[in-house]
Enzyme design. Structure first.
Site, PDB file in Angstrom:
ATOM      1  N   TYR A  33      -1.666  -0.592  11.123  1.00 16.00           N
ATOM      2  CA  TYR A  33      -1.834  -0.963   9.565  1.00 16.00           C
ATOM      3  C   TYR A  33      -0.562  -0.552   8.824  1.00 16.00           C
ATOM      4  CZ  TYR A  33      -3.920  -0.666   5.010  1.00 16.00           C
ATOM      5  OH  TYR A  33      -3.939  -0.963   3.559  1.00 16.00           O
TER       6      TYR A  33
ATOM      7  N   SER B  36       0.918  -1.165   0.044  1.00 12.95           N
ATOM      8  CA  SER B  36       0.025   0.049   0.111  1.00 12.95           C
ATOM      9  C   SER B  36       1.008   1.121   0.122  1.00 12.95           C
ATOM     10  CB  SER B  36      -0.910   0.184   1.370  1.00 12.95           C
ATOM     11  OG  SER B  36      -1.666   1.276   1.352  1.00 12.95           O
TER      12      SER B  36
END
Length: 305
Positions: free
Chosen positions: A161, A148
């Site tokens: 995260y 990501s």
């Protein structure tokens, strides 16, 4: 290392929805058998499984909790039993970090770490073991991870995260030399992508201002994932193989950022995602304020993690 997926076999975790579903669909559309490993199937994934239960390229669903190592082993056993040799593995299942975590304070684990880090590591290990057992035929093998732009950024509202995606980048780069054994390990790093990982989290959607920010689609990311398997060079414009624009060579350890264009992420001195279309979520402040509010709650970190 380029490999036509036609007639090959892939395992894709988390393919019941989102990017992984789009990748599974693209694989089968290009003649590849696919085992979908997930807890459940969204309606569109159920249609894909039913449509391709027979034929030259088949799709099989294996109910799998990726936190359970025995179920990950079973996933490989089922895929091998159904299709024989496996060529492509995508440990794509992932979850986002809610503002209010649902982990039990006495559970001894963070589900987000188990799903986003431990499962990709263990699945990669199992894939390498399977690939080495079939080394004698010389077919190239591919492991495609999903990172990501959070793997390059720092975000106060979702630190765990962010840490998991930094971990994926480190794993992929550390396994680059497996290419000498015919195993290519790569990753995509999507920007702000319209999947359930965003749309199912109202607290995350607060960051996006639709009047300013652009969504990346799962199909755009899947196209780049397929290119990582089938091509040795990927262009800046998604799906463009003309070679007219900037081109990025693909080898083990490659991480391609996917916003509305494609960019290779450097290991050192990388400029970061920047404000390219598809990378921006401009309203972070509201979610950060909620995070500070939680920290001010009596007993935070003790009665509730």
């Amino acid at each position: 290392m380029a490999l036509s997926v036609n007639g090959r076999t892939a395992i894709v975790t988390g393919a019941g929805s989102g990017i992984n579903f789009a990748f599974a669909k693209l694989l089968v559309d290009n003649g590849c058998n696919v085992l979908i490993a997930d807890l459940a199937l969204r309606p569109e994934a159920k249609v894909l499984v039913d449509k391709h239960s027979t034929g030259a390229a088949r799709v099989v669903f294996q109910e799998t909790d990726v936190r359970d190592w025995l179920q990950l082993e079973r996933m490989f056993e089922v895929a091998e039993g159904e299709f024989g040799e496996i060529d492509i593995v995508c440990p794509g299942a992932g979850v986002y970090e809610p503002v209010a975590s649902k982990d039990s304070p006495d559970g001894g684990r963070y589900a987000l770490v188990d799903i986003n880090v431990t499962h990709p590591i263990r699945t990669t290990q199992l894939a390498i073991a399977h690939f080495l057992r079939h080394k004698e035929n010389g077919r190239p093998k591919h492991i495609v991870h999903i990172s990501s732009i959070a793997g390059q950024n720092a975000t106060f509202a979702a630190p765990i995260y962010v840490a998991t995606k930094h971990a994926i980048n480190g794993l992929v780069r550390s396994l680059a030399k497996l290419e000498t054994l015919g195993i290519r390990v790569t990753a995509v790093a999507p920007g702000v992508i319209k999947t359930p990982l965003w749309t199912d989290h109202p607290e995350k959607l607060k960051m996006v201002d639709d009047s300013v920010d652009e969504w990346v689609t799962p199909e755009e990311v899947a196209t780049v994932m397929l290119a990582l398997v089938q091509q040795d060079v990927v262009g800046e414009t998604i799906g463009d193989r003309s070679g007219r624009g900037p081109q990025f060579p693909v080898s083990g350890g490659t991480i391609l950022e996917v916003s509305k264009t494609v960019r290779a992420v450097g290991q050192f001195d990388d400029p970061g995602p920047g404000d390219r279309p598809g990378n921006t979520a401009t309203d972070h402040a509201a979610v950060e304020e909620e995070s500070f509010g939680l920290l001010a709650t009596k007993g935070w970190g003790q009665s509730k993690l």
